[in-house]
Design a protein around this motif. Sequence first.
Motif, short mmCIF file in Angstrom:
data_model
loop_
_atom_site.label_atom_id
_atom_site.label_comp_id
_atom_site.label_asym_id
_atom_site.label_seq_id
_atom_site.Cartn_x
_atom_site.Cartn_y
_atom_site.Cartn_z
N GLN A 104 56.14 6.55 -53.12
CA GLN A 104 57.41 6.05 -53.72
C GLN A 104 57.06 5.63 -55.26
N VAL A 162 61.21 11.87 -51.98
CA VAL A 162 60.68 10.43 -52.06
C VAL A 162 61.75 9.41 -52.79
N ARG A 163 61.59 8.43 -52.78
CA ARG A 163 62.33 7.31 -53.43
C ARG A 163 61.65 7.18 -54.87
N SER A 171 53.98 6.94 -48.64
CA SER A 171 54.91 5.62 -48.61
C SER A 171 54.22 4.74 -49.44
#
Length: 262
Positions: free
Chosen positions: A33, A57-58, A7
């Motif tokens: 991310q 993942v973003r 994250s």
Amino acid sequence: MDLGLNSKIAVITGASVGIGSAVAEGLAAEGAQLILVAREAPRLQAEADRIAALHGVRTSAVAADVATVAGVARVIEAAEAWGGADILINNAGTGSNETIMEAPDEKWQAYWDLHVMAAVRLARGLVPMMRTRGGGVVLHNASICAAQPLWYEPIYNVTKAALMMFSKTLATEVIGDNIRVNCINPGLILTPDWIKTAKQLTSESGGDWEGYLQGVADEHAPIKRFGTPQELANFFVFLCSDKATYSVGSAYFVDGGMLKTL
């Protein structure tokens, strides 16, 4: 091994291909991310989509030229929209080919903006966000040429040496904010640019581009081969992680033994 990167928000320049793409994928594999930055929008978007789908993942694709003030501003805006950034990988760059006697001022300035001022401007924009998030990591991708120059690219040599010194001085300035800054100096890494150049140079002599590259490796690297972008990316990912918390202000050579000095 849990590297503590899940994250985390990472900004990576020059991210659509080669080393930047490999670093992006390495960080994504650890759950980071990604804000990916490069000039060519279609290729960058395709890479962002591929990594997001593969690793869950973003990602965000920011088409920008970080050698310009406007391009850096777009990157900063993208990070602000995500609430800041924890990691900055200054990877955008390219080789040169000239002599000092013949290269015009404009070429020197263009490489200075790309290799040095991009890092300066991105630091000014992203370091304050890192402070508010409790710390961060900044990594600069310089080159072995920062310390062991190649004769045919003096502008590249000089600007990469300046980037290495900027990395050192930035590290001293921001370590009190729990922001670790380091520099990585790769040797021969088999990027698409190397392959493209080798094919061009051998197009009229039989096309043995692989043999040409092997000759380069034999001449310069005791390990007798090019490194892969993935091998180099592994080192970037480690330095971003909480396993490298005592690494501050250093320059690391990842070069297969190419550097001839201590």
